[in-house]
Scaffold this motif. Structure first.
Motif, PDB file in Angstrom:
ATOM      1  N   LEU A 146     -38.763  21.582  23.403  1.00 58.04           N
ATOM      2  CA  LEU A 146     -37.979  21.421  24.623  1.00 58.04           C
ATOM      3  C   LEU A 146     -38.937  21.501  25.792  1.00 58.04           C
ATOM      4  CD1 LEU A 146     -35.233  24.039  23.750  1.00 58.04           C
ATOM      5  CD2 LEU A 146     -35.102  21.577  23.397  1.00 58.04           C
ATOM      6  N   GLY A 147     -38.676  20.722  26.808  1.00 60.58           N
ATOM      7  CA  GLY A 147     -39.612  20.877  27.890  1.00 60.58           C
ATOM      8  C   GLY A 147     -39.466  19.965  29.062  1.00 60.58           C
ATOM      9  N   GLN A 148     -40.601  19.951  29.779  1.00 60.30           N
ATOM     10  CA  GLN A 148     -40.729  19.167  30.990  1.00 60.30           C
ATOM     11  C   GLN A 148     -39.748  19.676  32.035  1.00 60.30           C
ATOM     12  OE1 GLN A 148     -40.372  15.211  29.377  1.00 60.30           O
ATOM     13  NE2 GLN A 148     -42.406  15.289  28.489  1.00 60.30           N
ATOM     14  N   MET A 149     -39.677  21.026  32.135  1.00 61.10           N
ATOM     15  CA  MET A 149     -38.806  21.681  33.102  1.00 61.10           C
ATOM     16  C   MET A 149     -39.672  22.365  34.153  1.00 61.10           C
ATOM     17  SD  MET A 149     -36.368  23.563  30.302  1.00 61.10           S
ATOM     18  CE  MET A 149     -37.756  23.972  29.222  1.00 61.10           C
ATOM     19  N   LYS A 150     -39.229  22.312  35.393  1.00 64.18           N
ATOM     20  CA  LYS A 150     -39.996  22.978  36.449  1.00 64.18           C
ATOM     21  C   LYS A 150     -39.493  24.413  36.622  1.00 64.18           C
ATOM     22  CE  LYS A 150     -37.038  21.322  40.176  1.00 64.18           C
ATOM     23  NZ  LYS A 150     -36.943  20.513  41.364  1.00 64.18           N
ATOM     24  N   GLU A 151     -40.399  25.252  37.098  1.00 58.71           N
ATOM     25  CA  GLU A 151     -40.017  26.599  37.489  1.00 58.71           C
ATOM     26  C   GLU A 151     -39.493  26.532  38.918  1.00 58.71           C
ATOM     27  OE1 GLU A 151     -42.588  29.942  35.567  1.00 58.71           O
ATOM     28  OE2 GLU A 151     -43.924  28.475  36.488  1.00 58.71           O
ATOM     29  N   ASP A 152     -38.880  27.602  39.343  1.00 62.78           N
ATOM     30  CA  ASP A 152     -38.352  27.649  40.703  1.00 62.78           C
ATOM     31  C   ASP A 152     -39.492  27.963  41.670  1.00 62.78           C
ATOM     32  OD1 ASP A 152     -36.608  27.553  42.797  1.00 62.78           O
ATOM     33  OD2 ASP A 152     -35.688  29.495  42.395  1.00 62.78           O
TER      34      ASP A 152
END
Length: 188
Positions: A146-152
């Protein structure tokens, strides 16, 4: 509501494992001989792809099903393209970026294989990736990546990851802002 557990449950219904030889001596990765089975694994690829697509649509998170050798078996878009967003696609359009993505994924998956537990890390481009092992009879038979998510965090904190790549930083900032925000509650 646990999206990831539902995804795993769906996978277990669409993976068939057939013993070829039972209770034979098998040499494990650590060199120790143990009793085990040699199995043949059959995946219902189209149903797994459908599940990945539903998960991706519901969460905005890229999901890939990998075989135990880390090769892609199924993705949400129905082929082995593992880059469904413009940010990562731009990075992988450069040779250096593509190599970094490959190395980052391999490092995460290798750690997951070693610990046999879900693992999370920040990739070379500042995004969150998660690898989860699929285990049958004490053996890893695949992974969900799972991935390619940005942090805040604002793009200014991500710029250093990209400055040595031949990419337009204004365009990259716009593409970064379009990414799904990492929320552990959505995938735990």
């Amino acid at each position: 509501y646990n999206m990831l557990n539902n995804l795993f449950y769906y996978f277990t219904k669409n993976i068939k494992i057939f013993p070829i030889q039972k209770n034979i001596d098998i040499c494990c990765q650590n060199g120790i001989i143990k009793k085990g089975d040699i199995v043949q694994i059959e995946y219902n690829k189209s149903k797994i792809e459908r599940a990945l697509l539903q998960f991706t649509k519901a969460t905005g998170i890229n999901a890939v099903f990998l075989k135990s050798d880390f090769s892609p078996l199924a993705t949400a878009d129905g082929n082995t393209k593992t880059v469904p967003n413009n940010y990562c696609e731009s990075i992988q359009s450069t040779e250096k970026g593509k190599c970094r993505c490959h190395d980052s994924d391999r490092m995460l998956l290798t750690k997951c294989a070693k610990t046999r537990n879900p693992e999370t890390h920040i990739c070379h481009a500042g995004l969150v990736d998660v690898a989860v092992p699929i285990i049958y009879n004490e053996e890893i038979i695949g992974y969900i990546l799972l991935g390619q998510m940005k942090e805040d965090k604002p793009f200014v904190g991500i710029k250093p990851y990209l400055e040595d790549l031949p990419l337009g930083l204004k365009t990259m900032e716009k593409q970064y802002e379009e990414l799904a925000l990492f929320d552990p509650e959505r995938i735990s």
